[in-house]
Design a protein around this motif. Structure first.
Motif, PDB file in Angstrom:
ATOM      1  N   MET A 162      35.947  34.744  26.172  1.00  0.00           N
ATOM      2  CA  MET A 162      35.159  35.890  26.706  1.00  0.00           C
ATOM      3  C   MET A 162      36.480  37.622  27.139  1.00  0.00           C
ATOM      4  SD  MET A 162      31.189  34.129  27.565  1.00  0.00           S
ATOM      5  CE  MET A 162      32.581  33.044  28.657  1.00  0.00           C
ATOM      6  N   THR A 163      36.117  38.683  26.803  1.00  0.00           N
ATOM      7  CA  THR A 163      36.377  39.868  27.130  1.00  0.00           C
ATOM      8  C   THR A 163      35.750  40.699  28.101  1.00  0.00           C
ATOM      9  OG1 THR A 163      37.776  41.486  26.954  1.00  0.00           O
ATOM     10  CG2 THR A 163      36.642  40.657  25.205  1.00  0.00           C
ATOM     11  N   GLY A 164      35.739  41.324  28.946  1.00  0.00           N
ATOM     12  CA  GLY A 164      34.983  42.937  28.568  1.00  0.00           C
ATOM     13  C   GLY A 164      35.514  43.909  30.070  1.00  0.00           C
ATOM     14  N   ASP A 165      34.184  44.196  30.652  1.00  0.00           N
ATOM     15  CA  ASP A 165      34.546  45.054  31.948  1.00  0.00           C
ATOM     16  C   ASP A 165      35.388  44.246  33.016  1.00  0.00           C
ATOM     17  OD1 ASP A 165      34.543  47.548  33.584  1.00  0.00           O
ATOM     18  OD2 ASP A 165      32.807  46.064  34.660  1.00  0.00           O
ATOM     19  N   PRO A 166      36.508  45.265  32.857  1.00  0.00           N
ATOM     20  CA  PRO A 166      37.248  44.064  34.192  1.00  0.00           C
ATOM     21  C   PRO A 166      36.716  44.310  35.559  1.00  0.00           C
ATOM     22  CG  PRO A 166      38.559  45.794  32.908  1.00  0.00           C
ATOM     23  CD  PRO A 166      37.287  45.793  32.668  1.00  0.00           C
ATOM     24  N   GLU A 167      36.410  45.020  35.663  1.00  0.00           N
ATOM     25  CA  GLU A 167      36.254  45.208  37.801  1.00  0.00           C
ATOM     26  C   GLU A 167      34.900  43.983  37.905  1.00  0.00           C
ATOM     27  OE1 GLU A 167      33.593  47.573  40.905  1.00  0.00           O
ATOM     28  OE2 GLU A 167      34.029  49.022  38.899  1.00  0.00           O
ATOM     29  N   GLY A 168      33.605  43.622  36.257  1.00  0.00           N
ATOM     30  CA  GLY A 168      33.404  42.810  36.345  1.00  0.00           C
ATOM     31  C   GLY A 168      33.538  41.343  36.269  1.00  0.00           C
ATOM     32  N   THR A 169      34.885  41.334  35.522  1.00  0.00           N
ATOM     33  CA  THR A 169      35.390  39.977  35.796  1.00  0.00           C
ATOM     34  C   THR A 169      35.738  39.082  36.733  1.00  0.00           C
ATOM     35  OG1 THR A 169      35.984  40.472  33.137  1.00  0.00           O
ATOM     36  CG2 THR A 169      37.374  38.551  34.078  1.00  0.00           C
ATOM     37  N   PHE A 170      36.799  40.510  37.925  1.00  0.00           N
ATOM     38  CA  PHE A 170      37.062  39.970  38.920  1.00  0.00           C
ATOM     39  C   PHE A 170      35.821  40.006  40.237  1.00  0.00           C
ATOM     40  CE2 PHE A 170      40.399  43.238  37.871  1.00  0.00           C
ATOM     41  CZ  PHE A 170      41.451  42.292  37.555  1.00  0.00           C
ATOM     42  N   GLN A 171      34.656  41.100  39.609  1.00  0.00           N
ATOM     43  CA  GLN A 171      33.565  40.412  40.912  1.00  0.00           C
ATOM     44  C   GLN A 171      32.918  38.778  40.476  1.00  0.00           C
ATOM     45  OE1 GLN A 171      32.310  42.071  43.424  1.00  0.00           O
ATOM     46  NE2 GLN A 171      30.345  41.107  43.606  1.00  0.00           N
ATOM     47  N   LEU A 172      32.652  38.755  39.025  1.00  0.00           N
ATOM     48  CA  LEU A 172      32.307  37.511  39.013  1.00  0.00           C
ATOM     49  C   LEU A 172      33.186  35.930  39.357  1.00  0.00           C
ATOM     50  CD1 LEU A 172      30.503  35.500  36.772  1.00  0.00           C
ATOM     51  CD2 LEU A 172      31.552  35.484  34.605  1.00  0.00           C
ATOM     52  N   ALA A 173      34.703  36.491  38.590  1.00  0.00           N
ATOM     53  CA  ALA A 173      35.559  35.928  40.038  1.00  0.00           C
ATOM     54  C   ALA A 173      35.372  35.194  40.921  1.00  0.00           C
ATOM     55  CB  ALA A 173      37.015  35.975  39.304  1.00  0.00           C
ATOM     56  N   ASN A 174      35.378  36.548  42.071  1.00  0.00           N
ATOM     57  CA  ASN A 174      35.976  36.090  42.854  1.00  0.00           C
ATOM     58  C   ASN A 174      34.285  35.482  44.267  1.00  0.00           C
ATOM     59  OD1 ASN A 174      39.308  36.421  43.476  1.00  0.00           O
ATOM     60  ND2 ASN A 174      38.014  38.511  43.012  1.00  0.00           N
ATOM     61  N   VAL A 175      33.616  36.455  43.107  1.00  0.00           N
ATOM     62  CA  VAL A 175      31.940  35.809  44.041  1.00  0.00           C
ATOM     63  C   VAL A 175      31.213  35.432  43.874  1.00  0.00           C
ATOM     64  CG1 VAL A 175      30.205  37.897  45.279  1.00  0.00           C
ATOM     65  CG2 VAL A 175      32.048  38.462  45.044  1.00  0.00           C
ATOM     66  N   GLY A 176      31.217  35.227  42.370  1.00  0.00           N
ATOM     67  CA  GLY A 176      30.460  34.498  41.648  1.00  0.00           C
ATOM     68  C   GLY A 176      30.508  33.142  41.534  1.00  0.00           C
ATOM     69  N   PHE A 177      31.800  32.427  41.026  1.00  0.00           N
ATOM     70  CA  PHE A 177      32.839  31.893  41.015  1.00  0.00           C
ATOM     71  C   PHE A 177      33.268  30.909  42.092  1.00  0.00           C
ATOM     72  CE2 PHE A 177      31.606  32.285  36.269  1.00  0.00           C
ATOM     73  CZ  PHE A 177      29.954  31.588  35.911  1.00  0.00           C
ATOM     74  N   ASN A 178      33.965  31.805  42.703  1.00  0.00           N
ATOM     75  CA  ASN A 178      34.151  31.423  44.007  1.00  0.00           C
ATOM     76  C   ASN A 178      36.146  31.217  43.135  1.00  0.00           C
ATOM     77  OD1 ASN A 178      31.595  29.829  45.349  1.00  0.00           O
ATOM     78  ND2 ASN A 178      32.582  31.255  46.483  1.00  0.00           N
ATOM     79  N   ILE A 179      36.265  31.420  42.640  1.00  0.00           N
ATOM     80  CA  ILE A 179      37.459  31.569  42.472  1.00  0.00           C
ATOM     81  C   ILE A 179      38.801  32.251  41.992  1.00  0.00           C
ATOM     82  CG2 ILE A 179      39.453  31.154  39.942  1.00  0.00           C
ATOM     83  CD1 ILE A 179      36.827  29.504  39.095  1.00  0.00           C
ATOM     84  N   PHE A 180      39.482  32.477  42.883  1.00  0.00           N
ATOM     85  CA  PHE A 180      40.600  33.384  43.174  1.00  0.00           C
ATOM     86  C   PHE A 180      40.827  34.525  42.025  1.00  0.00           C
ATOM     87  CE2 PHE A 180      45.073  35.749  43.913  1.00  0.00           C
ATOM     88  CZ  PHE A 180      44.651  36.562  45.121  1.00  0.00           C
ATOM     89  N   VAL A 181      40.801  35.452  42.099  1.00  0.00           N
ATOM     90  CA  VAL A 181      41.292  36.494  41.283  1.00  0.00           C
ATOM     91  C   VAL A 181      41.798  38.043  41.700  1.00  0.00           C
ATOM     92  CG1 VAL A 181      40.828  38.064  38.603  1.00  0.00           C
ATOM     93  CG2 VAL A 181      39.814  36.062  39.113  1.00  0.00           C
ATOM     94  N   SER A 182      42.911  38.369  41.379  1.00  0.00           N
ATOM     95  CA  SER A 182      43.737  39.838  42.107  1.00  0.00           C
ATOM     96  C   SER A 182      43.898  41.321  40.685  1.00  0.00           C
ATOM     97  CB  SER A 182      44.546  39.504  42.995  1.00  0.00           C
ATOM     98  OG  SER A 182      45.081  40.530  43.490  1.00  0.00           O
ATOM     99  N   ASP A 183      43.723  41.954  40.909  1.00  0.00           N
ATOM    100  CA  ASP A 183      44.425  43.178  39.596  1.00  0.00           C
ATOM    101  C   ASP A 183      45.517  43.201  40.619  1.00  0.00           C
ATOM    102  OD1 ASP A 183      44.045  44.531  43.029  1.00  0.00           O
ATOM    103  OD2 ASP A 183      42.374  45.589  42.106  1.00  0.00           O
ATOM    104  N   THR A 184      45.790  43.025  41.579  1.00  0.00           N
ATOM    105  CA  THR A 184      47.687  42.674  42.093  1.00  0.00           C
ATOM    106  C   THR A 184      48.229  42.417  40.311  1.00  0.00           C
ATOM    107  OG1 THR A 184      46.974  43.060  44.283  1.00  0.00           O
ATOM    108  CG2 THR A 184      49.160  42.556  43.430  1.00  0.00           C
ATOM    109  N   GLN A 185      49.368  43.547  39.814  1.00  0.00           N
ATOM    110  CA  GLN A 185      50.416  42.704  38.668  1.00  0.00           C
ATOM    111  C   GLN A 185      51.113  42.137  39.906  1.00  0.00           C
ATOM    112  OE1 GLN A 185      49.573  43.470  35.607  1.00  0.00           O
ATOM    113  NE2 GLN A 185      48.292  45.172  35.712  1.00  0.00           N
ATOM    114  N   ASP A 186      52.055  41.204  38.602  1.00  0.00           N
ATOM    115  CA  ASP A 186      54.067  41.137  39.076  1.00  0.00           C
ATOM    116  C   ASP A 186      54.496  41.128  38.093  1.00  0.00           C
ATOM    117  OD1 ASP A 186      52.473  38.530  38.290  1.00  0.00           O
ATOM    118  OD2 ASP A 186      53.064  37.492  40.536  1.00  0.00           O
ATOM    119  N   ASP A 187      55.450  40.571  38.159  1.00  0.00           N
ATOM    120  CA  ASP A 187      55.897  40.420  36.645  1.00  0.00           C
ATOM    121  C   ASP A 187      55.797  39.053  34.854  1.00  0.00           C
ATOM    122  OD1 ASP A 187      58.096  42.485  37.317  1.00  0.00           O
ATOM    123  OD2 ASP A 187      59.772  40.608  38.589  1.00  0.00           O
TER     124      ASP A 187
END
Length: 251
Positions: A162-187
């Protein structure tokens, strides 16, 4: 008072005494054995509690917040077929949750190979599914996700990428499912964990306990079962995830 009246009172008293000795104990026994149906709200509460306990026959625990079992939050995304998928589509199904992106050069590939292996093991179960949420929706369009699914051998109709709103996705991951996701990007792209969450048929997050008696919350998903552990000494958890999926399917 006449003798006749006295005899009447004695007779009535004798009947009441016999009734108390013979009948009342039987009534009490029937109440204790639940033979008599009790009306009112109390009987409904007891009945519901018994059904609930009987339905949950595994040793997997709930993730609780302030004593309340945590349920999957409401979500709505677009899958690889261009269909709108919500949390309601997964009710009645046991499913595994991951957060990934198709161009991930590190842990996402082994995560999805592991999920395909799990998919194949439970291929005969129509009430098993997978929910894969892309954390790079600008790149991961439905068309891209569909090609990715075909490339990895996704065949389960209940596996939605699934694909959708980025902010909603990060919220769903970190708060909804307790799975860490950051919008910080590296190489290598976004920072995110390689963990899976496990959800039961009623939409509750479930897991087994750790060595300290606390819920594990999530399962390490990036190490193949055959490897045993990775170079850093982290042990694979695909085996226990399979075991716990089977437990929830039997609830």
């Amino acid at each position: 008072m006449s003798k006749k009246t006295s005899y009447s009172y004695v007779g009535i008293a004798f009947i009441i005494l016999v009734f108390g000795i013979l009948v009342i104990p039987n009534i009490i026994d029937r109440f204790n054995s639940d033979d008599i149906t009790r009306d009112g709200s109390r009987s409904k509460t007891v009945s519901t509690t018994k059904i609930s306990k009987k339905a949950i026959n595994s040793d997997l625990v709930f993730i609780e917040i302030n004593g309340v079992p945590k349920k999957v939050p409401t979500f709505s995304f677009t899958n690889q077929n261009g269909e709108t998928i919500t949390n309601k589509d997964y009710l009645g199904k046991v499913y595994v949750v991951e957060f990934f992106f198709t161009t991930c050069p590190t842990i996402c590939a082994p995560m999805n190979r592991n999920l395909v292996e799990i998919q194949n093991q439970f291929k005969d179960f129509k009430d098993f599914g997978v929910a894969s949420f892309s954390i790079m929706p600008k790149v991961d369009t439905p068309e891209v996700l569909k090609a990715y699914a075909e490339n990895y051998g996704v065949t389960n109709p209940n596996w939605n990428l699934m694909t959708g709103d980025p902010e909603g996705t990060f919220q769903l991951a970190n708060v909804g499912f307790n799975i860490f996701v950051s919008d910080t990007q590296d190489d290598f792209g976004f920072e995110h964990s390689g963990d899976f969450a496990l959800i039961d048929k009623q939409g509750f997050i479930r897991s087994r306990k750790d060595d300290f008696g606390n819920p594990k919350i999530f399962y390490r998903g990036f190490i193949p079962e055959a490897d045993g552990e990775d170079e850093d000494g982290y042990v694979q958890e695909i085996t226990i995830l399979k075991e716990d999926i089977a437990k929830l399917l039997n609830e």
